[in-house]
Design a protein around this motif. Structure first.
Motif, mmCIF file in Angstrom:
data_model
loop_
_atom_site.group_PDB
_atom_site.id
_atom_site.type_symbol
_atom_site.label_atom_id
_atom_site.label_comp_id
_atom_site.label_asym_id
_atom_site.label_seq_id
_atom_site.Cartn_x
_atom_site.Cartn_y
_atom_site.Cartn_z
ATOM 1 N N UNK A 43 0.962 -1.759 0.262
ATOM 2 C CA UNK A 43 -0.221 -0.458 0.483
ATOM 3 C C UNK A 43 0.793 1.338 -0.094
ATOM 4 N N UNK A 44 1.879 1.257 0.674
ATOM 5 C CA UNK A 44 3.172 2.837 1.003
ATOM 6 C C UNK A 44 3.859 2.726 -0.502
ATOM 7 N N UNK A 45 4.287 1.886 -1.327
ATOM 8 C CA UNK A 45 5.013 1.709 -2.328
ATOM 9 C C UNK A 45 3.711 1.928 -3.410
ATOM 10 N N UNK A 46 2.516 1.376 -3.416
ATOM 11 C CA UNK A 46 1.385 2.483 -4.626
ATOM 12 C C UNK A 46 0.598 3.385 -4.532
ATOM 13 N N UNK A 47 0.790 4.166 -3.109
ATOM 14 C CA UNK A 47 0.164 5.127 -3.047
ATOM 15 C C UNK A 47 0.036 6.434 -3.771
ATOM 16 N N UNK A 48 -1.037 7.141 -3.690
ATOM 17 C CA UNK A 48 -0.478 8.533 -4.579
ATOM 18 C C UNK A 48 0.387 9.318 -3.887
ATOM 19 N N UNK A 71 -7.510 13.357 -10.663
ATOM 20 C CA UNK A 71 -7.747 14.592 -11.266
ATOM 21 C C UNK A 71 -9.070 14.661 -10.726
ATOM 22 N N UNK A 72 -9.800 14.111 -10.089
ATOM 23 C CA UNK A 72 -11.488 14.069 -9.048
ATOM 24 C C UNK A 72 -10.893 14.047 -7.487
ATOM 25 N N UNK A 73 -10.428 12.905 -7.611
ATOM 26 C CA UNK A 73 -11.229 12.320 -6.104
ATOM 27 C C UNK A 73 -9.870 11.786 -5.427
ATOM 28 N N UNK A 74 -9.730 11.399 -3.874
ATOM 29 C CA UNK A 74 -8.946 11.183 -3.575
ATOM 30 C C UNK A 74 -9.033 10.525 -2.664
ATOM 31 N N UNK A 75 -8.799 9.650 -1.414
ATOM 32 C CA UNK A 75 -9.312 8.589 0.012
ATOM 33 C C UNK A 75 -7.839 9.173 0.566
ATOM 34 N N UNK A 76 -8.021 9.855 1.959
ATOM 35 C CA UNK A 76 -7.349 9.509 3.047
ATOM 36 C C UNK A 76 -7.153 8.341 4.053
ATOM 37 N N UNK A 77 -6.709 7.895 3.947
ATOM 38 C CA UNK A 77 -6.693 6.690 5.239
ATOM 39 C C UNK A 77 -5.322 6.721 6.121
ATOM 40 N N UNK A 97 -0.480 19.222 5.321
ATOM 41 C CA UNK A 97 0.121 18.680 4.534
ATOM 42 C C UNK A 97 -0.260 17.706 3.044
ATOM 43 N N UNK A 98 -0.748 17.511 3.304
ATOM 44 C CA UNK A 98 -1.583 16.377 2.644
ATOM 45 C C UNK A 98 -2.280 16.444 2.024
ATOM 46 N N UNK A 99 -3.140 17.208 2.119
ATOM 47 C CA UNK A 99 -5.111 18.249 1.995
ATOM 48 C C UNK A 99 -4.274 19.239 1.218
ATOM 49 N N UNK A 100 -4.189 20.510 2.029
ATOM 50 C CA UNK A 100 -4.033 21.325 1.265
ATOM 51 C C UNK A 100 -2.762 22.305 0.352
ATOM 52 N N UNK A 101 -1.714 21.627 0.848
ATOM 53 C CA UNK A 101 -0.935 21.883 0.517
ATOM 54 C C UNK A 101 0.134 21.371 -0.448
ATOM 55 N N UNK A 107 -9.227 18.891 -4.947
ATOM 56 C CA UNK A 107 -9.850 17.226 -5.193
ATOM 57 C C UNK A 107 -11.102 16.990 -4.126
ATOM 58 N N UNK A 108 -11.882 15.815 -4.312
ATOM 59 C CA UNK A 108 -13.009 15.454 -4.022
ATOM 60 C C UNK A 108 -12.377 14.848 -2.559
ATOM 61 N N UNK A 109 -11.977 15.189 -1.238
ATOM 62 C CA UNK A 109 -11.343 13.683 -0.355
ATOM 63 C C UNK A 109 -12.302 13.515 0.328
ATOM 64 N N UNK A 110 -12.131 11.992 0.606
ATOM 65 C CA UNK A 110 -13.013 10.968 1.069
ATOM 66 C C UNK A 110 -11.862 10.513 2.341
ATOM 67 N N UNK A 111 -12.762 9.649 3.768
ATOM 68 C CA UNK A 111 -11.924 8.610 4.632
ATOM 69 C C UNK A 111 -12.948 8.304 5.227
ATOM 70 N N UNK A 112 -12.863 7.129 5.698
ATOM 71 C CA UNK A 112 -13.275 6.398 6.909
ATOM 72 C C UNK A 112 -12.995 6.852 8.297
#
Length: 149
Positions: A43-48, A71-77, A97-101, A107-112
């Motif tokens: 998961x770390x190796x393939x993370x955006x 382009x359109x969306x991202x998932x925070x985990x 740093x992840x989302x704003x900078x 992007x539209x961000x999502x998380x659980x």
């Protein structure tokens, strides 16, 4: 890289310490204990994008991982700060740093998450609107069991 209260906040994936990440995710993270170490490494190796928090001596003490189409969306985990370094605003710094900078500010961000709702609300996270649907993992398990019967 930027600094926060003597810590370094950095998106250089070469700095990631799999031992620290695995130790936290496999023992303290309610959301990740079922994953294997190879799962986490993959998961770390393939993370955006990944963002880590580090002491002045380079010890990793926090993480946020994201996957995205860019382009359109991202998932925070996998957002965490190890317990000994909490209470210093590092969670806010890592998420900011992840989302704003970073390259995903548009992007539209999502998380659980089952906790830290107030922290995420500071970044605009809220319950989904009427357009958001989700297939629960339990549903997938039930389908597999019915197929195997």
């Amino acid at each position: 890289m930027r600094t926060h209260d003597g810590y370094e906040i950095d998106d250089d994936r070469d700095r990631l310490d799999l031992d620290v990440i695995w130790s936290f995710l496999s023992t303290e993270a309610y959301w990740a204990r079922w994953r294997t170490r190879p799962d986490v490494a993959g998961q770390l190796a393939s993370a955006w994008r990944v963002v880590g928090a580090y002491t002045s001596t380079g010890e990793q003490v926090g993480l946020a991982r994201a996957w995205s189409d860019g382009v359109t969306s991202a998932y925070l985990g996998d957002v965490f700060i190890v317990p000994e370094h909490r209470g210093r605003g590092l969670g806010v710094a890592v998420i900011e740093e992840m989302i704003d900078n970073g390259p995903g500010a548009h992007l539209r961000w999502m998380l659980h998450t089952a906790d830290a709702h107030a922290l995420y609300a500071r970044f605009g996270f809220a319950p989904p609107d009427h357009k958001y649907l989700e297939r629960q993992r339990d549903h997938v398990s039930e389908l597999r069991q019915s197929r195997d019967s």
